[in-house]
Design a protein around this motif. Structure first.
Motif, mmCIF file in Angstrom:
data_model
loop_
_atom_site.group_PDB
_atom_site.id
_atom_site.type_symbol
_atom_site.label_atom_id
_atom_site.label_comp_id
_atom_site.label_asym_id
_atom_site.label_seq_id
_atom_site.Cartn_x
_atom_site.Cartn_y
_atom_site.Cartn_z
ATOM 1 N N HIS A 88 -2.987 -34.704 33.817
ATOM 2 C CA HIS A 88 -3.851 -35.695 34.448
ATOM 3 C C HIS A 88 -5.210 -35.660 33.769
ATOM 4 C CE1 HIS A 88 -0.854 -36.185 37.637
ATOM 5 N NE2 HIS A 88 -0.617 -34.914 37.387
ATOM 6 N N ASN A 89 -5.546 -36.736 33.071
ATOM 7 C CA ASN A 89 -6.806 -36.810 32.337
ATOM 8 C C ASN A 89 -7.800 -37.701 33.070
ATOM 9 O OD1 ASN A 89 -6.421 -35.271 29.890
ATOM 10 N ND2 ASN A 89 -4.931 -36.810 29.279
ATOM 11 N N HIS A 90 -9.055 -37.259 33.106
ATOM 12 C CA HIS A 90 -10.108 -38.027 33.775
ATOM 13 C C HIS A 90 -11.302 -38.156 32.828
ATOM 14 C CE1 HIS A 90 -7.601 -37.107 37.165
ATOM 15 N NE2 HIS A 90 -7.774 -35.815 36.951
ATOM 16 N N LEU A 91 -12.025 -39.276 32.965
ATOM 17 C CA LEU A 91 -13.270 -39.417 32.216
ATOM 18 C C LEU A 91 -14.397 -38.947 33.131
ATOM 19 C CD1 LEU A 91 -14.354 -40.448 29.466
ATOM 20 C CD2 LEU A 91 -14.989 -42.558 30.643
ATOM 21 N N MET A 92 -15.151 -37.933 32.695
ATOM 22 C CA MET A 92 -16.182 -37.333 33.544
ATOM 23 C C MET A 92 -17.509 -37.239 32.782
ATOM 24 S SD MET A 92 -13.845 -34.498 35.589
ATOM 25 C CE MET A 92 -14.978 -34.325 36.970
ATOM 26 N N ALA A 93 -18.608 -37.406 33.510
ATOM 27 C CA ALA A 93 -19.921 -37.457 32.852
ATOM 28 C C ALA A 93 -21.040 -37.129 33.824
ATOM 29 C CB ALA A 93 -20.142 -38.851 32.257
ATOM 30 N N LYS A 94 -22.282 -37.046 33.276
ATOM 31 C CA LYS A 94 -23.469 -36.975 34.119
ATOM 32 C C LYS A 94 -24.032 -38.383 34.341
ATOM 33 C CE LYS A 94 -25.716 -34.184 31.366
ATOM 34 N NZ LYS A 94 -26.764 -33.315 30.791
ATOM 35 N N CYS A 95 -23.797 -39.272 33.361
ATOM 36 C CA CYS A 95 -24.358 -40.620 33.432
ATOM 37 C C CYS A 95 -23.405 -41.558 34.178
ATOM 38 C CB CYS A 95 -24.645 -41.139 32.024
ATOM 39 S SG CYS A 95 -23.149 -41.335 31.027
ATOM 40 N N SER A 96 -23.779 -42.843 34.267
ATOM 41 C CA SER A 96 -22.926 -43.823 34.954
ATOM 42 C C SER A 96 -21.951 -44.459 33.955
ATOM 43 C CB SER A 96 -23.787 -44.906 35.596
ATOM 44 O OG SER A 96 -24.389 -45.677 34.582
ATOM 45 N N ALA A 97 -20.961 -45.174 34.501
ATOM 46 C CA ALA A 97 -19.875 -45.728 33.683
ATOM 47 C C ALA A 97 -20.389 -46.632 32.564
ATOM 48 C CB ALA A 97 -18.893 -46.499 34.574
ATOM 49 N N ASP A 98 -21.424 -47.438 32.843
ATOM 50 C CA ASP A 98 -21.865 -48.382 31.802
ATOM 51 C C ASP A 98 -22.868 -47.773 30.825
ATOM 52 O OD1 ASP A 98 -23.799 -48.242 33.662
ATOM 53 O OD2 ASP A 98 -23.898 -50.382 34.135
ATOM 54 N N GLU A 99 -23.171 -46.498 31.001
ATOM 55 C CA GLU A 99 -24.071 -45.841 30.037
ATOM 56 C C GLU A 99 -23.313 -45.038 28.980
ATOM 57 O OE1 GLU A 99 -28.005 -45.010 32.868
ATOM 58 O OE2 GLU A 99 -26.333 -43.605 32.890
ATOM 59 N N VAL A 100 -21.969 -44.976 29.098
ATOM 60 C CA VAL A 100 -21.187 -44.109 28.197
ATOM 61 C C VAL A 100 -21.199 -44.654 26.766
ATOM 62 C CG1 VAL A 100 -18.884 -43.242 27.677
ATOM 63 C CG2 VAL A 100 -19.710 -43.242 30.043
ATOM 64 N N LYS A 101 -21.648 -43.828 25.828
ATOM 65 C CA LYS A 101 -21.681 -44.231 24.419
ATOM 66 C C LYS A 101 -20.894 -43.270 23.524
ATOM 67 C CE LYS A 101 -26.265 -44.674 23.931
ATOM 68 N NZ LYS A 101 -27.045 -44.858 25.168
ATOM 69 N N LYS A 102 -20.683 -42.025 24.003
ATOM 70 C CA LYS A 102 -19.961 -41.010 23.222
ATOM 71 C C LYS A 102 -18.910 -40.373 24.111
ATOM 72 C CE LYS A 102 -23.794 -39.422 20.317
ATOM 73 N NZ LYS A 102 -24.633 -38.258 20.009
ATOM 74 N N ILE A 103 -17.703 -40.202 23.592
ATOM 75 C CA ILE A 103 -16.645 -39.588 24.396
ATOM 76 C C ILE A 103 -16.121 -38.340 23.694
ATOM 77 C CG2 ILE A 103 -14.331 -39.924 25.352
ATOM 78 C CD1 ILE A 103 -15.165 -42.883 25.802
ATOM 79 N N TYR A 104 -16.262 -37.193 24.373
ATOM 80 C CA TYR A 104 -15.854 -35.898 23.835
ATOM 81 C C TYR A 104 -14.504 -35.489 24.411
ATOM 82 C CZ TYR A 104 -20.737 -35.064 22.398
ATOM 83 O OH TYR A 104 -21.961 -35.139 21.811
ATOM 84 N N SER A 105 -13.613 -34.979 23.580
ATOM 85 C CA SER A 105 -12.412 -34.317 24.095
ATOM 86 C C SER A 105 -11.670 -33.635 22.955
ATOM 87 C CB SER A 105 -11.489 -35.295 24.812
ATOM 88 O OG SER A 105 -10.577 -34.571 25.631
#
Lengths: 284, 284
Positions: A88-105
């Motif tokens: 089960h994979n989730h997208l998680m961050a400190k910022c909000s959904a529309d601020e995401v510019k970089k995705i780490y994994s």
């Protein structure tokens, strides 16, 4: 106390699977995180660990090459158990959904969520980390305004203070990973009649046309069902491969199975028999 | 002017191979860098590019999964040419050899140099970058004292002002990568009698025991030599695979080859015939 290694740090899919296995088996054992798959397998081979749990194949992304390559090069390891684990994979961050510019994994979850990422964040930069948990840590340590998010387990995200932006983003709901519990001596014998799997690795002389066909014929002639064939480079020259055969153990086919493995051994430069072992399911 | 895409930025192995191909073919064409393999293949499929050059397999690390998966999902692409390219990896940095603490590269070169890294820099952290050229850039931009080094081509290292710490660090001197030049319509027909290769991708009903064996038999019965078999997950469920067959084109076997492909098509849920194409060598 027995010591079982896994691909750390805390919060990886491997840790979740190892915790599950320990609970189900009701065993007292210490879980030891390692920074890479090669090292944890070597630690078992030389006796620093009693066992390890390593991923071998994902339903979307296919084989974990380093696990296959290390198995092929080691004669000390056998498979004690197979665990089929729902991912089960989730997208998680400190910022909000529309601020995401970089995705780490890790490269595997990035690939497992490829279609979702193309549809939702086509512009976001993908950055590979050594594990999903390391990705969560990198996001936790990123500067505000950087727009960093991680694809990771809920546990990893929570461990590093991230919140969920999107749940279950894998491209396929049947996303699961096969793990092997590896050891030097199996802790049990597969009871007669119980369904399970056998793994055989061999180097057949592929320079001769039809040699693979002859090997498959040895299994087919004895009614042995092959559930998977995989090849990896022999690492000596282009076009030479080592083959991995997953074989079905069922009913009373033990003798026929062993006979077919013996026949294939005669057709091979070398063959590793990694044993007959049970399969556990944890798909949730 | 024709436009050929490759996996950029400048300084990647893919750029070096694309420059070589353009020179050998004596063609006027514009080389266009793309940030990932999926995008460059899609650009050809929808007509934004005339062709692209993408890696398909490395002699040490095996298949490039994203190339295989994208080929399997696209019906617009055929193989125009295969290029077998000798890979030369170097460790390059701003710091000295004994200051190296972090090693940046693409996951494939990191794996291709695994033994050398274990022997020479067992403690150094490995950090994955999107390409060898991006790794070189990250090293160029790293702070003094960080001990950053990149595994990359000489051109990439020089482009970013790095010097060589160790040359030819790949684990095997026969390290080479197979590239496909992909397009929508092949620019030529393989001349009769010329040696080459054919690629077929198909989804055979693997739920029935022996179905793979029957497919291999169709090739063997007609004397068609299979030089490689590869499987990739079907991405619908665990244990279902799509198969890739590399077949030898030689002498006058064109008719027999086509007949065997027709027979395999009848045994498949679907089959993509990616054509018969020539092979070029650039091993240096």
């Amino acid at each position: 106390m027995k010591r079982m290694g896994f691909l750390g740090p805390l919060g990886t899919h491997s840790e979740a699977a190892a915790l599950y296995l320990r609970e189900k088996l009701n065993e007292e054992s210490e879980l030891v995180p390692y920074s890479d798959i090669y090292s944890v397998m070597q630690a078992v081979a030389v006796g620093k660990l009693d066992s390890c749990l390593v991923p071998i194949e994902n339903s979307l992304e296919g084989s974990v090459n380093i696990t296959l390559d290390t198995l092929a090069r080691s004669e000390a390891l056998v498979v004690n158990r197979e665990l089929i684990w729902g991912v089960h994979n989730h997208l998680m961050a400190k910022c909000s959904a529309d601020e995401v510019k970089k995705i780490y994994s890790h490269s595997q979850p990035i690939a497992q969520c490829r279609d979702w990422l193309e549809a939702n964040y086509p512009q976001a930069e993908r950055i590979e980390a050594a594990s999903t948990a390391q990705a969560a840590r990198m996001v936790a340590e990123s500067k505000a305004g950087e727009g960093a998010a991680a694809i990771c387990t809920k546990r990893a995200g929570e461990l590093y203070g991230l919140h969920v932006i999107a749940e279950e983003i894998q491209d396929n709901d049947t996303n699961c990973t096969r793990f092997y519990e590896l050891c030097r001596q199996p802790s049990h014998v597969l009871p007669k009649g119980e369904q399970g799997r056998a793994l055989v690795i061999c180097d057949i002389d592929g320079s001769r046309a039809g040699s693979l066909l002859e090997v498959l014929q040895e299994f087919a002639d004895r009614g042995i069902n092959m559930t998977r064939i995989e090849s990896r480079p022999r690492r000596t020259e282009l076009g030479r491969y080592i083959f991995f055969f997953d074989l079905e153990v069922e009913g009373d086919n033990h003798d026929r199975l062993q006979e077919s493995i013996g026949a294939v051994r005669k057709r091979s430069l070398w063959l590793h028999d990694l044993g007959e072992f049970p399969i556990m399911y944890a798909l949730k």
